[in-house]
Enzyme design. Sequence first.
Site, PDB file in Angstrom:
ATOM      1  N   SER A  76       1.524  -1.328   1.097  1.00  0.00           N
ATOM      2  CA  SER A  76       2.674  -0.436   1.761  1.00  0.00           C
ATOM      3  C   SER A  76       2.114   0.249   2.781  1.00  0.00           C
ATOM      4  O   SER A  76       1.086   0.730   2.807  1.00  0.00           O
ATOM      5  CB  SER A  76       3.273   0.302   0.641  1.00  0.00           C
ATOM      6  OG  SER A  76       4.288   1.262   1.475  1.00  0.00           O
ATOM      7  N   TYR A 134       2.265   6.858  -5.326  1.00  0.00           N
ATOM      8  CA  TYR A 134       2.383   5.681  -4.900  1.00  0.00           C
ATOM      9  C   TYR A 134       1.815   5.147  -3.683  1.00  0.00           C
ATOM     10  O   TYR A 134       1.292   4.057  -3.564  1.00  0.00           O
ATOM     11  CB  TYR A 134       3.840   5.544  -4.681  1.00  0.00           C
ATOM     12  CG  TYR A 134       4.630   4.242  -4.169  1.00  0.00           C
ATOM     13  CD1 TYR A 134       4.603   3.310  -4.959  1.00  0.00           C
ATOM     14  CD2 TYR A 134       4.580   4.024  -2.746  1.00  0.00           C
ATOM     15  CE1 TYR A 134       5.015   2.003  -4.179  1.00  0.00           C
ATOM     16  CE2 TYR A 134       5.017   2.759  -2.071  1.00  0.00           C
ATOM     17  CZ  TYR A 134       5.251   1.703  -2.853  1.00  0.00           C
ATOM     18  OH  TYR A 134       5.519   0.470  -2.353  1.00  0.00           O
TER      19      TYR A 134
END
Length: 262
Positions: free
Chosen positions: A140, A153
């Site tokens: 990501s 995350y």
Amino acid sequence: MSHSSTVLITGASTGIGATYAARFAQRGHNLVLVARDKQRLDALAAQLSEQYKVSVDVLRADLTQPDDLAAVERRLRDDASIQILVNNAGAAQSGSFIEQSTDSVAQLVTLNTTALVRLASAVAPRLAQAGDGAIINIGSVVGLAPELGMTVYGATKAFVLFLSQGLSLELAPKGVYVQAVLPAATRTEIWERSGIDINTLAEVMEVGDLVDAALLGFDRREAVTIPALHVAERWDGLQAARQGLLADIRQADVAERYQVKA
């Protein structure tokens, strides 16, 4: 890699994983689909096998559970037809670090990093021995941006990028291609599952566009593919700056700014 080779995809029941499954089936690849939701997997398998006339196996697994993870590892080690691994399974969660429970943080790390690296470790030696194959790791852009506030995350996705770059350096000379794909915000169920309202995001990419761009990067054999990055030279500049920083690290000497003056 022949088009008759098999692709194993984690997190394959919906979103990015399901779209990868459809695209690889369209290319003529057989599939092994891995996820927790067997009903969805069975439905997708039936659809893709009928539409594209490929073989589709379903392997129901929760990759945070050691026994389930071990079963997927065994399949990757033992099934010589699997030449491509798509490490897509992952999760996010809402809230700041101090609002998240220790157990939820640990589970997030287990899925996003431990499971991913164990599956790569299970398949990489066989691919290297064969001198062929590929590992696609879904990271990501959050892994590049602690400013976005998704601390745990983002840290797991920074791990995915570093791992992918390191594996690429190790495995490319052995004939194994490793690609890190860094999506920005993409319209999938990860937002709802993590308690984040996708409607609060100003811009969201459609999942089909994301996967099509990632596969174009795959075909070009890019080490890192960032579909939402519109100025490719930015990535090149970041890599050049990193290399310049490394060149200025002199291990034997403390930098002058840290030296204690007599």
